[in-house]
Structures are given as C-alpha cells and as structure tokens.
Write a protein that holds these residues in place. Structure first.
Motif, mmCIF file in Angstrom:
data_model
loop_
_atom_site.group_PDB
_atom_site.id
_atom_site.type_symbol
_atom_site.label_atom_id
_atom_site.label_comp_id
_atom_site.label_asym_id
_atom_site.label_seq_id
_atom_site.Cartn_x
_atom_site.Cartn_y
_atom_site.Cartn_z
ATOM 1 N N GLN A 5 36.804 -27.106 -23.159
ATOM 2 C CA GLN A 5 37.130 -25.717 -22.836
ATOM 3 C C GLN A 5 36.178 -25.169 -21.766
ATOM 4 O O GLN A 5 36.587 -24.432 -20.871
ATOM 5 C CB GLN A 5 37.053 -24.854 -24.099
ATOM 6 C CG GLN A 5 38.186 -25.094 -25.066
ATOM 7 C CD GLN A 5 37.967 -24.362 -26.383
ATOM 8 O OE1 GLN A 5 36.836 -24.212 -26.837
ATOM 9 N NE2 GLN A 5 39.067 -23.932 -26.999
ATOM 10 N N LYS A 6 34.899 -25.524 -21.861
ATOM 11 C CA LYS A 6 33.925 -25.081 -20.865
ATOM 12 C C LYS A 6 34.289 -25.625 -19.484
ATOM 13 O O LYS A 6 34.207 -24.903 -18.483
ATOM 14 C CB LYS A 6 32.510 -25.529 -21.253
ATOM 15 C CG LYS A 6 31.890 -24.713 -22.333
ATOM 16 C CD LYS A 6 30.475 -25.168 -22.598
ATOM 17 C CE LYS A 6 29.870 -24.392 -23.748
ATOM 18 N NZ LYS A 6 28.500 -24.810 -24.040
ATOM 19 N N MET A 7 34.676 -26.877 -19.424
ATOM 20 C CA MET A 7 35.044 -27.484 -18.146
ATOM 21 C C MET A 7 36.282 -26.815 -17.554
ATOM 22 O O MET A 7 36.349 -26.561 -16.351
ATOM 23 C CB MET A 7 35.287 -28.990 -18.322
ATOM 24 C CG MET A 7 34.041 -29.773 -18.684
ATOM 25 S SD MET A 7 32.713 -29.626 -17.480
ATOM 26 C CE MET A 7 33.434 -30.480 -16.111
ATOM 27 N N ILE A 8 37.253 -26.516 -18.406
ATOM 28 C CA ILE A 8 38.472 -25.843 -17.938
ATOM 29 C C ILE A 8 38.133 -24.454 -17.404
ATOM 30 O O ILE A 8 38.600 -24.044 -16.339
ATOM 31 C CB ILE A 8 39.514 -25.761 -19.067
ATOM 32 C CG1 ILE A 8 40.055 -27.158 -19.367
ATOM 33 C CG2 ILE A 8 40.651 -24.824 -18.688
ATOM 34 C CD1 ILE A 8 40.925 -27.238 -20.606
ATOM 35 N N LYS A 9 37.293 -23.732 -18.136
ATOM 36 C CA LYS A 9 36.897 -22.392 -17.719
ATOM 37 C C LYS A 9 36.153 -22.435 -16.390
ATOM 38 O O LYS A 9 36.407 -21.621 -15.486
ATOM 39 C CB LYS A 9 36.014 -21.766 -18.798
ATOM 40 C CG LYS A 9 35.632 -20.336 -18.516
ATOM 41 C CD LYS A 9 34.828 -19.759 -19.659
ATOM 42 C CE LYS A 9 34.424 -18.329 -19.374
ATOM 43 N NZ LYS A 9 33.639 -17.751 -20.455
ATOM 44 N N LEU A 10 35.255 -23.384 -16.226
ATOM 45 C CA LEU A 10 34.483 -23.511 -15.000
ATOM 46 C C LEU A 10 35.385 -23.862 -13.821
ATOM 47 O O LEU A 10 35.251 -23.287 -12.739
ATOM 48 C CB LEU A 10 33.395 -24.570 -15.178
ATOM 49 C CG LEU A 10 32.424 -24.733 -14.020
ATOM 50 C CD1 LEU A 10 31.664 -23.434 -13.792
ATOM 51 C CD2 LEU A 10 31.442 -25.860 -14.319
ATOM 52 N N SER A 11 36.316 -24.779 -14.034
ATOM 53 C CA SER A 11 37.203 -25.158 -12.928
ATOM 54 C C SER A 11 38.129 -23.994 -12.556
ATOM 55 O O SER A 11 38.446 -23.803 -11.378
ATOM 56 C CB SER A 11 38.015 -26.405 -13.276
ATOM 57 O OG SER A 11 38.863 -26.131 -14.370
ATOM 58 N N ALA A 12 38.533 -23.197 -13.527
ATOM 59 C CA ALA A 12 39.363 -22.021 -13.240
ATOM 60 C C ALA A 12 38.588 -21.002 -12.433
ATOM 61 O O ALA A 12 39.109 -20.392 -11.491
ATOM 62 C CB ALA A 12 39.874 -21.413 -14.540
ATOM 63 N N LYS A 13 37.317 -20.808 -12.782
ATOM 64 C CA LYS A 13 36.466 -19.877 -12.034
ATOM 65 C C LYS A 13 36.311 -20.341 -10.590
ATOM 66 O O LYS A 13 36.362 -19.538 -9.655
ATOM 67 C CB LYS A 13 35.085 -19.764 -12.682
ATOM 68 C CG LYS A 13 34.976 -18.758 -13.777
ATOM 69 C CD LYS A 13 33.527 -18.639 -14.195
ATOM 70 C CE LYS A 13 33.281 -17.382 -14.972
ATOM 71 N NZ LYS A 13 31.874 -17.242 -15.371
#
Length: 70
Positions: A5-13
C-alpha cells in the motif's frame, strides 16, 4: 499500511506530481506582417460595417418621425 500500500501511495503521489509539473506553454505564436495586416483589415471592415449600420438605423428612426399620419 502495509508495504504494498505504501508503494502504491508513493507511486500515485509521483504520478500526480508529474502531471502538475506540466504547464501549458506561455510563448505566443509568431504573427507575420501579412497576418497582422489581414487582421487589421478585417477589424477595420467590421468597424466600418458597424458604423454604417448605426448610421442607417439612425436615419430610419428620423424617417419614421417625418412620416405623415394617415
């Protein structure tokens, strides 16, 4: 939040930041002398037509006042 989830959030940012980075160009298109003259002529023709229409509208109002009553 788990690791995925952290990786997804970071890539979205990062993706959002990339989109925000792109702004439309502020440089205006070059207008040649011929195009500029054509635009000026078109503007002058529109102004002359508007002045002619105003003059004819004013004369129509004057003619209406001078008509005899029947």
């Amino acid at each position: 939040m788990n690791r995925k989830q952290k990786m997804i959030k970071l890539s979205a940012k990062r993706a959002k930041a990339r989109l925000n980075k792109h702004t439309p160009p502020t440089i205006k298109k070059y207008v040649s002398k011929a195009e500029r003259a054509e635009q000026q002529a078109k503007l002058a023709a529109e102004e002359a037509l508007a002045a002619k229409d105003d003059a004819s509208a004013d004369s129509n109002v004057d003619d209406a006042d001078n008509t005899p009553a029947t």
